[in-house]
Structure formats: C-alpha cells, structure tokens
Write a protein that holds these residues in place. Sequence first.
Motif, PDB file in Angstrom:
ATOM      1  N   LYS A 297     -20.175  96.662  57.329  1.00  0.00           N
ATOM      2  CA  LYS A 297     -18.945  97.365  56.967  1.00  0.00           C
ATOM      3  C   LYS A 297     -17.842  97.083  57.995  1.00  0.00           C
ATOM      4  N   ILE A 298     -18.202  97.122  59.281  1.00  0.00           N
ATOM      5  CA  ILE A 298     -17.233  96.821  60.350  1.00  0.00           C
ATOM      6  C   ILE A 298     -16.683  95.408  60.152  1.00  0.00           C
ATOM      7  N   CYS A 299     -17.565  94.443  59.938  1.00  0.00           N
ATOM      8  CA  CYS A 299     -17.153  93.045  59.765  1.00  0.00           C
ATOM      9  C   CYS A 299     -16.243  92.896  58.550  1.00  0.00           C
ATOM     10  N   GLU A 300     -16.604  93.519  57.440  1.00  0.00           N
ATOM     11  CA  GLU A 300     -15.802  93.464  56.221  1.00  0.00           C
ATOM     12  C   GLU A 300     -14.395  94.025  56.474  1.00  0.00           C
ATOM     13  N   GLN A 301     -14.330  95.166  57.156  1.00  0.00           N
ATOM     14  CA  GLN A 301     -13.036  95.786  57.460  1.00  0.00           C
ATOM     15  C   GLN A 301     -12.204  94.904  58.394  1.00  0.00           C
ATOM     16  N   LEU A 302     -12.840  94.328  59.406  1.00  0.00           N
ATOM     17  CA  LEU A 302     -12.110  93.480  60.350  1.00  0.00           C
ATOM     18  C   LEU A 302     -11.627  92.186  59.690  1.00  0.00           C
ATOM     19  N   ILE A 303     -12.433  91.618  58.818  1.00  0.00           N
ATOM     20  CA  ILE A 303     -12.023  90.398  58.103  1.00  0.00           C
ATOM     21  C   ILE A 303     -10.802  90.696  57.237  1.00  0.00           C
ATOM     22  N   MET A 304     -10.849  91.815  56.521  1.00  0.00           N
ATOM     23  CA  MET A 304      -9.714  92.215  55.687  1.00  0.00           C
ATOM     24  C   MET A 304      -8.486  92.467  56.557  1.00  0.00           C
ATOM     25  N   HIS A 305      -8.671  93.196  57.644  1.00  0.00           N
ATOM     26  CA  HIS A 305      -7.561  93.576  58.515  1.00  0.00           C
ATOM     27  C   HIS A 305      -6.894  92.345  59.134  1.00  0.00           C
ATOM     28  N   THR A 306      -7.707  91.432  59.664  1.00  0.00           N
ATOM     29  CA  THR A 306      -7.122  90.229  60.276  1.00  0.00           C
ATOM     30  C   THR A 306      -6.407  89.391  59.224  1.00  0.00           C
ATOM     31  N   ALA A 307      -6.938  89.356  58.015  1.00  0.00           N
ATOM     32  CA  ALA A 307      -6.296  88.581  56.945  1.00  0.00           C
ATOM     33  C   ALA A 307      -4.919  89.132  56.611  1.00  0.00           C
ATOM     34  N   ILE A 308      -4.796  90.450  56.441  1.00  0.00           N
ATOM     35  CA  ILE A 308      -3.471  90.976  56.069  1.00  0.00           C
ATOM     36  C   ILE A 308      -2.489  90.863  57.235  1.00  0.00           C
ATOM     37  N   GLU A 309      -2.991  90.941  58.463  1.00  0.00           N
ATOM     38  CA  GLU A 309      -2.091  90.741  59.605  1.00  0.00           C
ATOM     39  C   GLU A 309      -1.624  89.289  59.658  1.00  0.00           C
ATOM     40  N   GLU A 310      -2.559  88.360  59.538  1.00  0.00           N
ATOM     41  CA  GLU A 310      -2.215  86.935  59.670  1.00  0.00           C
ATOM     42  C   GLU A 310      -1.431  86.396  58.477  1.00  0.00           C
ATOM     43  N   GLU A 311      -1.733  86.882  57.281  1.00  0.00           N
ATOM     44  CA  GLU A 311      -1.055  86.372  56.082  1.00  0.00           C
ATOM     45  C   GLU A 311       0.320  87.006  55.857  1.00  0.00           C
ATOM     46  N   ILE A 312       0.466  88.274  56.234  1.00  0.00           N
ATOM     47  CA  ILE A 312       1.680  89.010  55.864  1.00  0.00           C
ATOM     48  C   ILE A 312       2.439  89.558  57.069  1.00  0.00           C
ATOM     49  N   PHE A 313       1.761  90.371  57.901  1.00  0.00           N
ATOM     50  CA  PHE A 313       2.448  91.084  58.982  1.00  0.00           C
ATOM     51  C   PHE A 313       2.965  90.146  60.071  1.00  0.00           C
ATOM     52  N   TYR A 314       2.097  89.325  60.646  1.00  0.00           N
ATOM     53  CA  TYR A 314       2.509  88.459  61.752  1.00  0.00           C
ATOM     54  C   TYR A 314       3.618  87.480  61.354  1.00  0.00           C
ATOM     55  N   PRO A 315       3.517  86.817  60.190  1.00  0.00           N
ATOM     56  CA  PRO A 315       4.626  85.915  59.819  1.00  0.00           C
ATOM     57  C   PRO A 315       5.974  86.648  59.702  1.00  0.00           C
ATOM     58  N   ALA A 316       5.948  87.855  59.171  1.00  0.00           N
ATOM     59  CA  ALA A 316       7.191  88.635  59.041  1.00  0.00           C
ATOM     60  C   ALA A 316       7.734  89.004  60.423  1.00  0.00           C
ATOM     61  N   VAL A 317       6.844  89.395  61.325  1.00  0.00           N
ATOM     62  CA  VAL A 317       7.250  89.768  62.687  1.00  0.00           C
ATOM     63  C   VAL A 317       7.784  88.539  63.423  1.00  0.00           C
ATOM     64  N   ARG A 318       7.103  87.425  63.275  1.00  0.00           N
ATOM     65  CA  ARG A 318       7.508  86.176  63.938  1.00  0.00           C
ATOM     66  C   ARG A 318       8.894  85.745  63.442  1.00  0.00           C
ATOM     67  N   GLU A 319       9.099  85.848  62.142  1.00  0.00           N
ATOM     68  CA  GLU A 319      10.359  85.436  61.535  1.00  0.00           C
ATOM     69  C   GLU A 319      11.518  86.359  61.938  1.00  0.00           C
ATOM     70  N   ALA A 320      11.221  87.626  62.158  1.00  0.00           N
ATOM     71  CA  ALA A 320      12.258  88.623  62.458  1.00  0.00           C
ATOM     72  C   ALA A 320      12.825  88.496  63.873  1.00  0.00           C
ATOM     73  N   SER A 321      12.027  87.970  64.809  1.00  0.00           N
ATOM     74  CA  SER A 321      12.492  87.909  66.194  1.00  0.00           C
ATOM     75  C   SER A 321      11.707  86.897  67.015  1.00  0.00           C
ATOM     76  N   LYS A 322      12.432  86.109  67.780  1.00  0.00           N
ATOM     77  CA  LYS A 322      11.797  85.150  68.702  1.00  0.00           C
ATOM     78  C   LYS A 322      11.094  85.894  69.845  1.00  0.00           C
ATOM     79  N   GLU A 323      11.571  87.103  70.153  1.00  0.00           N
ATOM     80  CA  GLU A 323      11.006  87.896  71.249  1.00  0.00           C
ATOM     81  C   GLU A 323       9.549  88.275  71.009  1.00  0.00           C
TER      82      GLU A 323
END
Length: 159
Positions: A50-76
């Motif tokens: 269950k932990i692994c499943e949750q972490l795989i899902m969590h890292t996927a949504i961060e890497e696919e959606i959250f991080y690209p948006a954050v990276r694009e919003a600011s060089k900082e």
Amino acid sequence: MPNTKTKDQAAEQDAIVLLTKQHKEVADMFDEFENMSDRATTSKKKLVEKICEQLIMHTAIEEEIFYPAVREASKETEDMVDEAVVEHASAKDLIAQLQEADPGDELYDAKVKVLGEQIEHHVEEEEEEMFPKVRKLKLDLQALGQEMAARRDELLASA
C-alpha cells in the motif's frame, strides 16, 4: 452541512493541500509499519504494498503535473524541483526493491525504514521550502489540484 462539504471539496482540490494530505497519509502508514511485530509478515507485506502504491501515485502526479507547472512558473524554483526529482529516483529504487522482496528477507525492515526516512526528508523540504514559495507564484493551484486529483484517481484505479 452541505456548505461545509463544498468547502472541504474545494480545499482538497488545492494542489498543495492535496499533496500535504498524501504526505500525512504515507507518514501514518510508515508509523504503522514501525509498530508492527516482526512476526506480522502478512500484514507488513500488505502495508508495504500500500505504501509503495501510494508513493508511486504521488511521485507520478508530482512529476507529471505539479513539478512542470512549478518549474514553468519561476526559475527560482528550478533547483528545488531538480532536487525533488533526484529524491524521487532514489525512493523509486527502494520501492522497486521492496516490491520484489518479502518481509522475511534480510534487510527488508531496514529498507522500509530508510525509505520512510528519505520520504520524511523529502516531505520536510517540500512543505517547509517549496510549498511556501509555490504559494507566492501566479499558479492556479485549484486547477492544478483538480488535474492532479483526476490523475491520482486514474493511477489508483489501474494499480
């Protein structure tokens, strides 16, 4: 009461609230693992899956959606995002090892503990450094959260 539910639903759609809630859920699962006896191998295996499943899902949504948006919003935020991606890679390696292992294997508990420590460090950096900076950016955190919640549901349905 319907008004309260609407506020809760809206709050959950905020990207940072959604991620923070997931951080808490996984931290609770690691705590639960720590409190299990050495003989509870079946329960340990199910919880680690269950932990692994949750972490795989969590890292996927961060890497696919959250991080690209954050990276694009600011060089900082670029260095913070890069570091987070590297931390994800390290966690994914341990996750893969745990998915192939059994609770009776040598180093199983140690791997779970190290993964928990890595995640704790990662969460602390996100919540104390990245998230406060992201809140100040001109990002639509509601829209981002809705997209992430939809992707979360998709990933969990296929898990």
